[in-house]
Design a protein around this motif. Structure first.
Motif, PDB file in Angstrom:
ATOM      1  N   ARG A  89       5.837   5.211  -9.601  1.00 58.65           N
ATOM      2  CA  ARG A  89       7.232   4.810  -9.802  1.00 58.65           C
ATOM      3  C   ARG A  89       7.384   3.286  -9.734  1.00 58.65           C
ATOM      4  O   ARG A  89       8.076   2.679 -10.545  1.00 58.65           O
ATOM      5  N   TYR A  90       6.716   2.683  -8.756  1.00 57.84           N
ATOM      6  CA  TYR A  90       6.781   1.226  -8.604  1.00 57.84           C
ATOM      7  C   TYR A  90       6.181   0.545  -9.841  1.00 57.84           C
ATOM      8  O   TYR A  90       6.734  -0.432 -10.349  1.00 57.84           O
ATOM      9  N   ALA A  91       5.062   1.065 -10.321  1.00 54.78           N
ATOM     10  CA  ALA A  91       4.425   0.498 -11.516  1.00 54.78           C
ATOM     11  C   ALA A  91       5.354   0.592 -12.723  1.00 54.78           C
ATOM     12  O   ALA A  91       5.423  -0.341 -13.534  1.00 54.78           O
ATOM     13  N   LEU A  92       6.094   1.686 -12.834  1.00 54.90           N
ATOM     14  CA  LEU A  92       7.048   1.831 -13.938  1.00 54.90           C
ATOM     15  C   LEU A  92       8.175   0.806 -13.835  1.00 54.90           C
ATOM     16  O   LEU A  92       8.633   0.272 -14.853  1.00 54.90           O
ATOM     17  N   LEU A  93       8.608   0.515 -12.623  1.00 51.98           N
ATOM     18  CA  LEU A  93       9.627  -0.521 -12.439  1.00 51.98           C
ATOM     19  C   LEU A  93       9.103  -1.883 -12.859  1.00 51.98           C
ATOM     20  O   LEU A  93       9.821  -2.673 -13.476  1.00 51.98           O
ATOM     21  N   LEU A  94       7.846  -2.157 -12.537  1.00 53.36           N
ATOM     22  CA  LEU A  94       7.244  -3.420 -12.961  1.00 53.36           C
ATOM     23  C   LEU A  94       7.195  -3.507 -14.478  1.00 53.36           C
ATOM     24  O   LEU A  94       7.522  -4.541 -15.065  1.00 53.36           O
ATOM     25  N   GLU A  95       6.796  -2.415 -15.123  1.00 51.31           N
ATOM     26  CA  GLU A  95       6.738  -2.396 -16.578  1.00 51.31           C
ATOM     27  C   GLU A  95       8.118  -2.605 -17.181  1.00 51.31           C
ATOM     28  O   GLU A  95       8.250  -3.261 -18.215  1.00 51.31           O
TER      29      GLU A  95
ATOM     30  N   ILE B 217       4.029   1.700   2.230  1.00 50.12           N
ATOM     31  CA  ILE B 217       5.230   2.338   1.705  1.00 50.12           C
ATOM     32  C   ILE B 217       5.035   3.844   1.904  1.00 50.12           C
ATOM     33  O   ILE B 217       4.210   4.467   1.239  1.00 50.12           O
ATOM     34  N   LYS B 218       5.794   4.406   2.849  1.00 49.26           N
ATOM     35  CA  LYS B 218       5.658   5.821   3.186  1.00 49.26           C
ATOM     36  C   LYS B 218       6.539   6.680   2.293  1.00 49.26           C
ATOM     37  O   LYS B 218       7.416   6.173   1.596  1.00 49.26           O
ATOM     38  N   ALA B 219       6.299   7.985   2.344  1.00 47.38           N
ATOM     39  CA  ALA B 219       7.085   8.939   1.570  1.00 47.38           C
ATOM     40  C   ALA B 219       8.566   8.754   1.873  1.00 47.38           C
ATOM     41  O   ALA B 219       8.952   8.557   3.025  1.00 47.38           O
ATOM     42  N   GLY B 220       9.378   8.786   0.847  1.00 44.16           N
ATOM     43  CA  GLY B 220      10.816   8.658   1.022  1.00 44.16           C
ATOM     44  C   GLY B 220      11.330   7.229   0.983  1.00 44.16           C
ATOM     45  O   GLY B 220      12.529   7.015   0.865  1.00 44.16           O
ATOM     46  N   MET B 221      10.435   6.257   1.092  1.00 45.67           N
ATOM     47  CA  MET B 221      10.858   4.861   0.984  1.00 45.67           C
ATOM     48  C   MET B 221      10.882   4.501  -0.503  1.00 45.67           C
ATOM     49  O   MET B 221       9.924   4.771  -1.213  1.00 45.67           O
ATOM     50  N   LEU B 222      11.976   3.951  -0.965  1.00 42.57           N
ATOM     51  CA  LEU B 222      12.054   3.552  -2.367  1.00 42.57           C
ATOM     52  C   LEU B 222      11.787   2.058  -2.449  1.00 42.57           C
ATOM     53  O   LEU B 222      12.623   1.246  -2.072  1.00 42.57           O
ATOM     54  N   ALA B 223      10.596   1.699  -2.885  1.00 41.69           N
ATOM     55  CA  ALA B 223      10.222   0.291  -3.026  1.00 41.69           C
ATOM     56  C   ALA B 223      10.686  -0.201  -4.393  1.00 41.69           C
ATOM     57  O   ALA B 223      10.419   0.428  -5.409  1.00 41.69           O
TER      58      ALA B 223
ATOM     59  N   MET C 164       0.879  -1.175   0.000  1.00 44.37           N
ATOM     60  CA  MET C 164       0.000   0.000   0.000  1.00 44.37           C
ATOM     61  C   MET C 164       0.914   1.222   0.000  1.00 44.37           C
ATOM     62  O   MET C 164       1.825   1.306   0.826  1.00 44.37           O
ATOM     63  N   PHE C 165       0.682   2.135  -0.905  1.00 39.70           N
ATOM     64  CA  PHE C 165       1.524   3.315  -1.023  1.00 39.70           C
ATOM     65  C   PHE C 165       0.810   4.520  -0.426  1.00 39.70           C
ATOM     66  O   PHE C 165      -0.369   4.744  -0.701  1.00 39.70           O
ATOM     67  N   GLU C 166       1.540   5.282   0.363  1.00 40.09           N
ATOM     68  CA  GLU C 166       0.990   6.486   0.981  1.00 40.09           C
ATOM     69  C   GLU C 166       0.738   7.570  -0.071  1.00 40.09           C
ATOM     70  O   GLU C 166      -0.229   8.316   0.024  1.00 40.09           O
ATOM     71  N   PHE C 167       1.611   7.621  -1.103  1.00 40.18           N
ATOM     72  CA  PHE C 167       1.494   8.648  -2.132  1.00 40.18           C
ATOM     73  C   PHE C 167       1.370   8.023  -3.518  1.00 40.18           C
ATOM     74  O   PHE C 167       2.061   7.041  -3.832  1.00 40.18           O
ATOM     75  N   GLU C 168       0.531   8.620  -4.326  1.00 36.96           N
ATOM     76  CA  GLU C 168       0.294   8.117  -5.681  1.00 36.96           C
ATOM     77  C   GLU C 168       1.572   8.120  -6.514  1.00 36.96           C
ATOM     78  O   GLU C 168       1.809   7.206  -7.302  1.00 36.96           O
ATOM     79  N   ASP C 169       2.424   9.140  -6.354  1.00 41.22           N
ATOM     80  CA  ASP C 169       3.675   9.205  -7.121  1.00 41.22           C
ATOM     81  C   ASP C 169       4.562   7.992  -6.862  1.00 41.22           C
ATOM     82  O   ASP C 169       5.194   7.465  -7.775  1.00 41.22           O
TER      83      ASP C 169
END
Length: 128
Positions: free
Chosen positions: A40-46, A77-83, A31-36
């Motif tokens: 970013r995570y979705a782009l990594l999956l792609e 996943i809070k702000a500043g955490m890079l998943a 679960m991501f706290e912020f849409e951005d």
């Protein structure tokens, strides 16, 4: 109720599934706290040739309840955490609550070279 962002596949269809990750012997919903951060995570999956998910805003309690029923873990996943997506990804049907047994979950392994990881890091840095 707090809003969170999750990654869904085939959103608003009867085949809707939520993105999960397999860690050790447990399935976890992110679960991501912020849409951005979810984007970013979705782009990594792609970048790993994973199907393109949609980012959906849901009440955290709804996601947590689903996880309890499915015996899944969840992580905020809070702000500043890079998943970063792990090498193994699974996808489960959550709206219809047809919870697959662990042995029925598909597993896909992605081997990434250091060059490919560097390319993804540069992509992420460009988004920031």
């Amino acid at each position: 109720m707090a809003k969170v962002y999750v990654l869904l596949y085939s959103a608003r269809t009867e085949n809707e599934g939520i993105h999960t990750v397999q860690r050790d012997d447990r399935t976890k919903v992110l679960m991501f706290e912020f849409e951005d951060d979810a984007t970013r995570y979705a782009l990594l999956l792609e970048a790993q040739d994973f199907p393109s998910p949609s980012i959906e805003s849901l009440d955290s309690e709804e996601v947590e309840e689903f996880c309890r029923k499915a015996d899944y873990d969840y992580e905020l996943i809070k702000a500043g955490m890079l998943a970063i997506p792990p090498e193994t990804n699974v996808n489960s049907d959550w709206k219809n609550e047809k919870i697959p047994k662990k042995n029925d979950l598909p597993e896909t392994t992605y081997d990434m070279s250091s060059d490919e990881l560097d390319r993804i890091r540069r992509q992420l840095e460009g988004l920031i």
